[in-house]
Every structure is written in C-alpha cells, then in structure tokens.
Design a protein around this motif. Sequence first.
Motif, PDB file in Angstrom:
ATOM      1  N   ASN A  35     -41.548 -46.484  14.135  1.00 53.19           N
ATOM      2  CA  ASN A  35     -42.384 -45.697  15.038  1.00 53.19           C
ATOM      3  C   ASN A  35     -42.997 -44.463  14.393  1.00 53.19           C
ATOM      4  O   ASN A  35     -43.662 -43.672  15.059  1.00 53.19           O
ATOM      5  CB  ASN A  35     -41.570 -45.273  16.267  1.00 53.19           C
ATOM      6  CG  ASN A  35     -41.029 -46.468  17.030  1.00 53.19           C
ATOM      7  OD1 ASN A  35     -41.643 -47.522  17.033  1.00 53.19           O
ATOM      8  ND2 ASN A  35     -39.875 -46.309  17.653  1.00 53.19           N
ATOM      9  N   GLY A  36     -42.735 -44.267  13.107  1.00 53.34           N
ATOM     10  CA  GLY A  36     -43.327 -43.132  12.413  1.00 53.34           C
ATOM     11  C   GLY A  36     -42.833 -41.789  12.883  1.00 53.34           C
ATOM     12  O   GLY A  36     -43.536 -40.782  12.759  1.00 53.34           O
ATOM     13  N   GLY A  37     -41.616 -41.730  13.427  1.00 48.44           N
ATOM     14  CA  GLY A  37     -41.072 -40.474  13.936  1.00 48.44           C
ATOM     15  C   GLY A  37     -40.554 -39.587  12.814  1.00 48.44           C
ATOM     16  O   GLY A  37     -40.264 -40.044  11.709  1.00 48.44           O
ATOM     17  N   SER A  38     -40.416 -38.303  13.119  1.00 52.48           N
ATOM     18  CA  SER A  38     -39.909 -37.342  12.130  1.00 52.48           C
ATOM     19  C   SER A  38     -38.546 -36.777  12.507  1.00 52.48           C
ATOM     20  O   SER A  38     -37.890 -36.139  11.690  1.00 52.48           O
ATOM     21  CB  SER A  38     -40.905 -36.194  11.962  1.00 52.48           C
ATOM     22  OG  SER A  38     -41.059 -35.480  13.181  1.00 52.48           O
ATOM     23  N   ALA A  39     -38.108 -36.984  13.738  1.00 52.79           N
ATOM     24  CA  ALA A  39     -36.851 -36.399  14.207  1.00 52.79           C
ATOM     25  C   ALA A  39     -35.653 -37.060  13.533  1.00 52.79           C
ATOM     26  O   ALA A  39     -35.678 -38.238  13.168  1.00 52.79           O
ATOM     27  CB  ALA A  39     -36.736 -36.542  15.714  1.00 52.79           C
ATOM     28  N   THR A  40     -34.596 -36.260  13.373  1.00 52.64           N
ATOM     29  CA  THR A  40     -33.298 -36.824  12.998  1.00 52.64           C
ATOM     30  C   THR A  40     -32.655 -37.354  14.272  1.00 52.64           C
ATOM     31  O   THR A  40     -32.499 -36.620  15.253  1.00 52.64           O
ATOM     32  CB  THR A  40     -32.399 -35.744  12.376  1.00 52.64           C
ATOM     33  OG1 THR A  40     -33.004 -35.258  11.177  1.00 52.64           O
ATOM     34  CG2 THR A  40     -31.024 -36.316  12.050  1.00 52.64           C
ATOM     35  N   THR A  41     -32.315 -38.634  14.292  1.00 54.62           N
ATOM     36  CA  THR A  41     -31.744 -39.251  15.491  1.00 54.62           C
ATOM     37  C   THR A  41     -30.279 -39.591  15.264  1.00 54.62           C
ATOM     38  O   THR A  41     -29.893 -40.047  14.183  1.00 54.62           O
ATOM     39  CB  THR A  41     -32.517 -40.530  15.872  1.00 54.62           C
ATOM     40  OG1 THR A  41     -32.604 -41.378  14.723  1.00 54.62           O
ATOM     41  CG2 THR A  41     -33.914 -40.200  16.356  1.00 54.62           C
ATOM     42  N   VAL A  42     -29.472 -39.367  16.280  1.00 54.65           N
ATOM     43  CA  VAL A  42     -28.026 -39.561  16.200  1.00 54.65           C
ATOM     44  C   VAL A  42     -27.579 -40.405  17.389  1.00 54.65           C
ATOM     45  O   VAL A  42     -27.985 -40.127  18.527  1.00 54.65           O
ATOM     46  CB  VAL A  42     -27.279 -38.212  16.234  1.00 54.65           C
ATOM     47  CG1 VAL A  42     -25.768 -38.422  16.184  1.00 54.65           C
ATOM     48  CG2 VAL A  42     -27.740 -37.316  15.090  1.00 54.65           C
ATOM     49  N   TYR A  43     -26.747 -41.426  17.146  1.00 51.98           N
ATOM     50  CA  TYR A  43     -26.162 -42.203  18.241  1.00 51.98           C
ATOM     51  C   TYR A  43     -24.706 -41.789  18.404  1.00 51.98           C
ATOM     52  O   TYR A  43     -23.930 -41.816  17.442  1.00 51.98           O
ATOM     53  CB  TYR A  43     -26.251 -43.704  17.958  1.00 51.98           C
ATOM     54  CG  TYR A  43     -25.674 -44.553  19.075  1.00 51.98           C
ATOM     55  CD1 TYR A  43     -26.436 -44.875  20.194  1.00 51.98           C
ATOM     56  CD2 TYR A  43     -24.356 -45.003  19.022  1.00 51.98           C
ATOM     57  CE1 TYR A  43     -25.908 -45.621  21.233  1.00 51.98           C
ATOM     58  CE2 TYR A  43     -23.816 -45.751  20.055  1.00 51.98           C
ATOM     59  CZ  TYR A  43     -24.598 -46.064  21.160  1.00 51.98           C
ATOM     60  OH  TYR A  43     -24.064 -46.805  22.181  1.00 51.98           O
ATOM     61  N   PHE A  44     -24.330 -41.423  19.616  1.00 57.15           N
ATOM     62  CA  PHE A  44     -22.974 -40.978  19.914  1.00 57.15           C
ATOM     63  C   PHE A  44     -22.438 -41.787  21.081  1.00 57.15           C
ATOM     64  O   PHE A  44     -22.978 -41.724  22.189  1.00 57.15           O
ATOM     65  CB  PHE A  44     -22.973 -39.484  20.261  1.00 57.15           C
ATOM     66  CG  PHE A  44     -21.638 -38.954  20.708  1.00 57.15           C
ATOM     67  CD1 PHE A  44     -20.598 -38.788  19.805  1.00 57.15           C
ATOM     68  CD2 PHE A  44     -21.415 -38.621  22.040  1.00 57.15           C
ATOM     69  CE1 PHE A  44     -19.366 -38.303  20.214  1.00 57.15           C
ATOM     70  CE2 PHE A  44     -20.195 -38.130  22.461  1.00 57.15           C
ATOM     71  CZ  PHE A  44     -19.161 -37.970  21.544  1.00 57.15           C
ATOM     72  N   ASP A  45     -21.392 -42.572  20.843  1.00 56.97           N
ATOM     73  CA  ASP A  45     -20.752 -43.372  21.894  1.00 56.97           C
ATOM     74  C   ASP A  45     -19.694 -42.504  22.574  1.00 56.97           C
ATOM     75  O   ASP A  45     -18.595 -42.330  22.051  1.00 56.97           O
ATOM     76  CB  ASP A  45     -20.120 -44.624  21.278  1.00 56.97           C
ATOM     77  CG  ASP A  45     -19.578 -45.583  22.326  1.00 56.97           C
ATOM     78  OD1 ASP A  45     -19.255 -45.136  23.447  1.00 56.97           O
ATOM     79  OD2 ASP A  45     -19.462 -46.794  22.036  1.00 56.97           O
ATOM     80  N   ALA A  46     -20.043 -41.961  23.723  1.00 62.74           N
ATOM     81  CA  ALA A  46     -19.129 -41.053  24.414  1.00 62.74           C
ATOM     82  C   ALA A  46     -17.843 -41.760  24.832  1.00 62.74           C
ATOM     83  O   ALA A  46     -16.749 -41.190  24.738  1.00 62.74           O
ATOM     84  CB  ALA A  46     -19.823 -40.453  25.635  1.00 62.74           C
ATOM     85  N   PHE A  47     -17.962 -43.012  25.277  1.00 68.13           N
ATOM     86  CA  PHE A  47     -16.783 -43.747  25.747  1.00 68.13           C
ATOM     87  C   PHE A  47     -15.792 -43.976  24.605  1.00 68.13           C
ATOM     88  O   PHE A  47     -14.582 -43.927  24.807  1.00 68.13           O
ATOM     89  CB  PHE A  47     -17.214 -45.071  26.356  1.00 68.13           C
ATOM     90  CG  PHE A  47     -16.088 -45.895  26.909  1.00 68.13           C
ATOM     91  CD1 PHE A  47     -15.300 -45.428  27.941  1.00 68.13           C
ATOM     92  CD2 PHE A  47     -15.801 -47.152  26.395  1.00 68.13           C
ATOM     93  CE1 PHE A  47     -14.258 -46.182  28.451  1.00 68.13           C
ATOM     94  CE2 PHE A  47     -14.772 -47.925  26.902  1.00 68.13           C
ATOM     95  CZ  PHE A  47     -13.995 -47.429  27.928  1.00 68.13           C
ATOM     96  N   ALA A  48     -16.305 -44.227  23.402  1.00 74.02           N
ATOM     97  CA  ALA A  48     -15.432 -44.471  22.249  1.00 74.02           C
ATOM     98  C   ALA A  48     -14.704 -43.198  21.811  1.00 74.02           C
ATOM     99  O   ALA A  48     -13.731 -43.273  21.054  1.00 74.02           O
ATOM    100  CB  ALA A  48     -16.243 -45.029  21.082  1.00 74.02           C
ATOM    101  N   ASN A  49     -15.163 -42.045  22.289  1.00 77.49           N
ATOM    102  CA  ASN A  49     -14.559 -40.776  21.871  1.00 77.49           C
ATOM    103  C   ASN A  49     -13.830 -40.061  22.997  1.00 77.49           C
ATOM    104  O   ASN A  49     -13.377 -38.931  22.799  1.00 77.49           O
ATOM    105  CB  ASN A  49     -15.645 -39.852  21.320  1.00 77.49           C
ATOM    106  CG  ASN A  49     -16.155 -40.280  19.958  1.00 77.49           C
ATOM    107  OD1 ASN A  49     -15.563 -39.960  18.934  1.00 77.49           O
ATOM    108  ND2 ASN A  49     -17.254 -41.027  19.937  1.00 77.49           N
ATOM    109  N   ASP A  50     -13.701 -40.700  24.164  1.00 77.11           N
ATOM    110  CA  ASP A  50     -13.143 -39.939  25.289  1.00 77.11           C
ATOM    111  C   ASP A  50     -11.627 -39.828  25.264  1.00 77.11           C
ATOM    112  O   ASP A  50     -11.037 -39.275  26.178  1.00 77.11           O
ATOM    113  CB  ASP A  50     -13.646 -40.485  26.630  1.00 77.11           C
ATOM    114  CG  ASP A  50     -12.842 -41.668  27.151  1.00 77.11           C
ATOM    115  OD1 ASP A  50     -12.169 -42.351  26.337  1.00 77.11           O
ATOM    116  OD2 ASP A  50     -12.891 -41.919  28.363  1.00 77.11           O
ATOM    117  N   PHE A  51     -11.004 -40.317  24.171  1.00 82.68           N
ATOM    118  CA  PHE A  51      -9.571 -40.074  24.001  1.00 82.68           C
ATOM    119  C   PHE A  51      -9.336 -38.640  23.500  1.00 82.68           C
ATOM    120  O   PHE A  51      -8.216 -38.134  23.524  1.00 82.68           O
ATOM    121  CB  PHE A  51      -8.954 -41.078  23.020  1.00 82.68           C
ATOM    122  CG  PHE A  51      -9.500 -40.989  21.623  1.00 82.68           C
ATOM    123  CD1 PHE A  51      -8.891 -40.191  20.672  1.00 82.68           C
ATOM    124  CD2 PHE A  51     -10.637 -41.704  21.260  1.00 82.68           C
ATOM    125  CE1 PHE A  51      -9.405 -40.110  19.388  1.00 82.68           C
ATOM    126  CE2 PHE A  51     -11.151 -41.637  19.986  1.00 82.68           C
ATOM    127  CZ  PHE A  51     -10.538 -40.831  19.037  1.00 82.68           C
TER     128      PHE A  51
END
Length: 408
Positions: A35-51
């Motif tokens: 998509n020609g974007g410039s942003a740094t994108t981060v995926y965070f799985d909240a459910f996997a970290n809710d411990f």
Amino acid sequence: MERVEDPIVLAVDGPWGSGKSYFLKRWVGAHRIENGGSATTVYFDAFANDFLDDPLISLTGAIGERLPTEKTGVTWKKAKRIAVTLARPALRIGAAVSTAGVTEIAGPLVDAAIEAGGKEAEKAAEAFWKREDGRRAAMLQFRSALGELTKDGNPLIIVADELDRCRPDYALSVLEVIKHFFAVERVHFVLGVNLDALEHIVRVRYGVGVNAADYLKRFVSLSTQLPTMVGQNSNMHATIKYLQSAGSEMGIEPKAIEIAADQIGLAINRNTVSLRDVEKILTRLALLPRRKEFGQTYFGYQFVIISLILWQVLKPEFFNRAVRQTLEVDEIEAFFGISKAMFDNKSEQHNHDAYILSGVWRYALTGTVEKEEDRSSFAKAFDTFGRATKILPNIERDYFRIFQVGER
C-alpha cells in the motif's frame, strides 16, 4: 491514519469469526509492501498477553520488536525501563539508578534514591512511584520517548486485536494504558474488537447500570466494519465469495461449492454465517467420503448432503433430527427463509433453487411431495426410476458415519 497527527483510536468492529484478525494481521504486513505506507505498524494480540497484569510492558515489547533498527536506541530502551518499573515499583532502583545512570531517569526519583540507602532506597522508590506524581512523571517520560519515535513524521500504528476475548480487568487496562500513555501525536491504535462484547465487559466490571457505550466513547475515536458485500458492484456476500475462492484453492468439487453457495445464499437471510463457519463447512466438504463422486451423484443426494453439512456447522440439532427423519419440512423452509411465494413462477419472489430444495427435502423425509404432478421429478432426483428408499439412512451411512467431523 497517516494523514492525521492527533492520536486516534479506530475500532474495526465485527462479531466473532467475521475476519477481523485475518484482515488486520495481513494489513500490518502489507501496509508498506503493497500500500506504499510509511507508518511503522505493530500487531499486538491482547488475548495472548492477558495472563500479565500490566499491558504496558507487553505493548512496549511488541513495539520494540517492530521498530526499525535506527529507532531502537537509547530512547526506546528508556521507555522499556519506564514500563517495567511502573509495573514493578520495587525494581525501580536496580533497573533505573544502578544500570541507567543519573541522566536516564527523572530527577525526583534520583533524589529519592540518593537520599535513601540500601533497603530504604527501595522503599523510597516504591513509595514515589505509587504516588500520583510518580506515575505522572513516568507517563510524561514515556510519552516523550514515543514522541522521539515519530518526530520524523512517520506515524506509529498499533493494532490491538482480540480485546473482547480478554479478562475484563485486563481489557479495560489496555484501554486505560492507550488513553494515558500513548496520547502522543502520530501514534494511533486500531482495535480489532466486537464492540457489543466490549460493552458487556464494561458492564461486568462496573455494573449493569453503567452506560457502556458512553464509557467506550472515552477511548474509541471512531469505528468501522469490514464489508459484508464484495465484488465490483458490491453484489456478492463476503461469505459466499470466500466459500468460492477458498473452495477453489482447496480443490473441492465445483458442484459442491455451487450448491453450498446457493444454500448459504438462502440461509444467510435468517442465520448468522461467519467466515469461520465457512471454513468449517469447507473442511467438511474436503473430508467428505466419496467426494470425487459428488459431481456424478443424483442431484437430490447432492442437495441433501450439502444441507446436512451446513447444519453440522450452523444448527447441529437439525443434522441429528434429519438423519433420524424427525425434522419437519416447515422447519427446513424457515431455516432457509423459503416462502410459498418463491414457488410461484409469476411472483417477483420466485426462486427456483428454493423450490427444488424444499421439494427434495420433503421427498427425502416423507416420500411424498406437495403437488402430485411433481412426484415423478422429485422421485427421479434420487433414482433414475424413482424407486429410491431409505434415502437419509443411506446418506448418513455412506457420507457421514464413515468419517465424522466434530460432535454428533
């Protein structure tokens, strides 16, 4: 989102199984590449970290893993230390003063550490960070570090997914952390969430009397949904498009896909059919015994087999009652949204597929038809000479008893 400077939180809203996670995971990767974007994108799985108790630590770690090398220097290391010490005040002296140096941490904390000593230093530090002014100082430091990451004009966009599946306290902690610690220019969040479920979490936490929708407005700037209709003219339901596309990739018999698409097209007006449901239907089609013979089977068997597979996923009690021949035709017609007007050639609601589906099932269940003049046609849907018997027991034996998928 790249065109907006003020921090925004966008909710991609949809029910479970609607494809939010599938889309968001791929968008994170494709944003720059496709998509020609410039942003740094981060995926965070909240459910996997809710411990964990504090989402700030896991969010900080997820961001660090995605940052370009040139942005992972002293500034972000400082942000990580702040996150750790906010979550564990007793570690403040060891993590901040001993290893970071006086210039790396706020003056009030250093003063507290210098004035105290040994165990007293730990107590002083913990007391400082538990006070409101301590947390406020840390919050300002953390925001300053975030600001350094985006000062070149390239935004940071964090996708926080599966929030509605988390423990209530953790889910709401994520929202609070986003609001207070990440309110920095060009730092944006995308929430993959079912807002109805998140409202339920709010009511669990604060009581049924709270206005959950108003509460969430404090955190969510705007919301959107994935499209339910796709195609050049938005003329096809997304679930049917997915069925056709994925079914073709899986090498499933085209006739099976065609009939399944027709039946889902009818059922979807009365039932919720998610993309995850389609995956389960495709799995059953792929594992169906005699699947290579499906295209050469009498069309009556084809219609009944596909209906049974749909019911295994969408309405298991219908499957069980159908094979026992205790299911009523009226119930089948209600499930598919079939009305008598669909049988009338002169009606605008005429639907030939609905007429065939109803007739085939009536004959399979009862051996009769609604109109006597149609008996021969529907009888021959199962046998050249119209003499098929024990239709449903034979289908159950040949296609469902040999290899069962899921619970019966």
